[in-house]
Design an enzyme around this catalytic site. Sequence first.
Site, short mmCIF file in Angstrom:
data_model
loop_
_atom_site.label_atom_id
_atom_site.label_comp_id
_atom_site.label_asym_id
_atom_site.label_seq_id
_atom_site.Cartn_x
_atom_site.Cartn_y
_atom_site.Cartn_z
N ILE A 338 38.82 20.94 49.70
CA ILE A 338 38.90 21.27 51.69
C ILE A 338 37.21 21.11 51.94
CG2 ILE A 338 39.69 22.63 53.33
CD1 ILE A 338 42.05 23.55 51.17
N GLU A 364 39.41 37.42 27.16
CA GLU A 364 40.50 38.14 26.92
C GLU A 364 41.55 37.05 26.51
OE1 GLU A 364 41.24 40.98 28.85
OE2 GLU A 364 38.45 41.69 29.12
N THR A 366 42.73 33.15 25.26
CA THR A 366 42.41 31.16 26.09
C THR A 366 44.38 30.80 26.54
OG1 THR A 366 43.31 30.04 24.31
CG2 THR A 366 41.37 30.52 24.13
N SER A 367 44.15 30.17 27.76
CA SER A 367 46.28 29.78 28.05
C SER A 367 46.78 29.79 27.02
CB SER A 367 45.84 28.55 28.89
OG SER A 367 44.81 29.39 30.47
#
Length: 386
Positions: A338, A364, A366-367
């Site tokens: 943007i 803490e 990972t995905s």
Amino acid sequence: MALDPETLNQLLDSVRRYVDERLIPLEEQVSRDDAIPDAVPAEMAEMGLYGVSIPEAYGGLGLSMVEEARLMMELGRTSPAFRSLIGTNVGIGSQGIVIDGTEEQKKSYLPRLASGELVGSFCLTEPEAGSDAASIRTSARKDGNGWILNGTKRFITNSRRAGVLTVMARSDTDAPGSSGISAFLVDARTPGISYGQPYRKMGQQGTHVADVIFEDVRVPADAVIGGVEGRGFKTAMKVLDRGRIHLSAVCVGIAQRLIEESLRYATERQQFGSRLADFQLVQAMLADSQTEMYAARSMTLDAAALYTAEGKAPMEAACCKYYASEMVGRVADRAVQIHGGAGYMADYAVERFYRDVRLFRIYEGTSQIQQIVIARNMVKAWTDAH
């Protein structure tokens, strides 16, 4: 113990004003100098922020998980370095003691952690043990009436400022996997402890992480959290469960800030004789960011309510951490888009936040670790029910 609504709102208002009037104006300086001004820790201690999650009986504010989440959404609206300043005391540096510590350990450490007199740090990750925390190699060997610690911990937040370290070490070499790991409370000034130089990082300047090296570090027998050997990994997972909801709330706060920055720019900047905010494709990016932030906020408060009621929410916490950390990355990307070319320039906050938020998908858990936790809990629940 939950605060009454009026007191909670006063606390949230105070933090909101502090963020807007004090912390946001400091962001560029902190990023440039890679240091937080010395006055800020004292100010945050005066507000009680170091003791957000520590029970009132030990000098903290004793917020519920829902209240903590709402507070972190406010503090998350500024550079994550400021949140990290208190983050280890609020989360992984204190919660192992709160959850599993002996009464003597609680009385010894929690009041000082709550006041900010003592900074806590959590030593789990190692050069060869990150996501696979059960494979840690730091050793704890019994020696008379105590233990000898040896090993290296990596990427430890606030380690060089810490007064007490929560150290995960293998105390039983014969026990398989995580069952041989114990958690130790170690005075950071103990002989044999040394620290690496702070790492240079992609983002989050002002937050310092460094290696912690243990060479024949002697600790007393009562250093084991809760006095129970072999429970360290379970303690770590309990701590991370709460921490994931906490970080999700921080991600929501940052997303709110990024949306604010995007709206400000889009309503002030003109192209082709119209405001950017009047172009439908820009509106679509704003709408997507608002929708995803709202979804993450709702998830986080729901998981926080479950944690407050039951004291655990492993699958829900993982869902929040996974979605909120990925969400804030997408919101940051849209914010840069943007802003166009300006968004790539360091003069604008979105450039800094774009780098800062990348870490939330890593630490803490990972995905990918969150996906595993979610799926395992789903399968277990289904199997137990059928």
